[in-house]
Scaffold this active site. Structure first.
Site: not given
Ligand code: NDP
Length: 287
Positions: A50, A94, A119
């Site tokens: 990322k 995460q 997300d």
């Protein structure tokens, strides 16, 4: 005849290049922050990817690392700080969280400002996807893997309309949003999961099969309808390397099209995460 391979990189590179051009034209660098609690090795690899994608398109990346001894308050305070930081336009946490904090997952997701929720897991964004999927896809924050699957199909001109799509897996991250988007693209959708009886019978009906279970080689090739489009989302680390949720060797003899693992859906996920960051940035200018 062996299936045509649906490589993610050509489609993902096109998206990344377009985003890079868009970012270059901005006065300010959009910023992504990723919160990691503990030192899960797979999470560290995902975060490196990322970070690298952010660098490629010219965005700022911040990694907030908390020890696995962090308290719930410390984790939620870290998110609050990012919510209030005007230089940060996208926030993700995460997962998985360390076992002692894993019960906080939904609280963490809901604590992220829905405008910064790249997300697409916040209940507000889930609701938008459910009630107006086309608008959510174009202007909202939709889970990147689901969005990436639709983009990959579009890139290879595989229109889901009128097809029977079977999705194996019903997670909030992949299975459910993919079902919503395929439904919006006029596929007829069946969703299977670990309690589905006779999975083989359902899989055999699929013109378009999406497998997202995390079970290495769950779907053998002889379950697949000849000529079907197979999207294998799974990434499983095994003694023989990374494998998907289908048995690739036998599946590619039956399918018409299939994504390789690695190199299929994975690059699309990263590209669409970056697209979500730019959407979040653009939306921040309007609010
Ligand atoms: P989850 O563990 O959250 O969900 C797995 C789903 O698969 C569940 O709905 C579960 O059913 C179902 N399932 C598990 N075992 C079976 C079985 N034997 N038969 C039928 N269904 C089953 O996983 P995710 O959705 O987050 O991820 C799935 C996979 O995709 C993982 O390998 C992950 O690493 C990978 N992934 C890849 C990405 C990429 O970019 N390529 C991005 C995100 C994930 P139930 O609900 O009943 O438990």
């Amino acid at each position: 005849m062996a299936a045509t391979l649906l490589y993610g990189h050509p489609a993902a590179d096109q998206i990344i290049n377009r985003l890079e051009d868009q970012v270059q034209a901005l006065d300010e660098k959009p910023g992504l922050a990723a919160v990691l609690v503990g030192d899960d090795p797979a999470s560290q690899i995902y975060l490196r990817n990322k970070k690298e994608a952010c660098r490629k398109i010219g965005c700022h990346f911040e990694n907030i690392i908390l020890p696995d001894t962090a308290t719930p308050e410390e984790l939620l305070t870290a998110i609050d700080r990012l919510n209030n930081n005007p230089a940060i336009h996208g926030i993700l946490c995460q997962f998985p969280l360390p076992p002692v904090l894993s019960h906080l997952k939904n609280q963490v997701i809901s604590r992220i400002d829905p405008h910064k929720d790249v997300d697409g897991l916040h209940p507000v964004n889930v609701g938008r996807l459910s009630t107006n999927p086309k608008k959510a896809l174009n202007h909202g924050l939709v889970p990147a893997t689901a969005k990436g699957i639709l983009e990959l199909l579009r890139f290879y001109q595989l229109d889901p309309a009128g097809k029977h799509a079977v999705i194996v897996g019903r997670s909030n991250l992949v299975g459910k949003p993919t079902a919503q988007l395929l439904l919006a693209a006029n596929a007829t959708v069946t969703q299977a999961h670990s309690r589905t009886s006779d999975l083989q019978k359902l899989v055999r009906l699929a013109d378009l099969l999406v497998v997202a279970t995390g079970q290495p080689r769950l779907i053998p090739g002889d379950w697949i309808k000849p000529g079907a489009v197979v999207i294998d989302v799974g990434i499983n680390r095994t003694a023989s390397g990374l494998v998907g949720d289908t048995d690739f060797a036998s599946a590619q003899d039956r399918a018409g099209y299939i994504t390789p693992v690695p190199g299929g859906v994975g690059p699309m996920t990263i590209a669409m995460l970056m697209a979500n960051l730019i959407t979040a940035y653009q939306n921040s200018l309007r609010s």
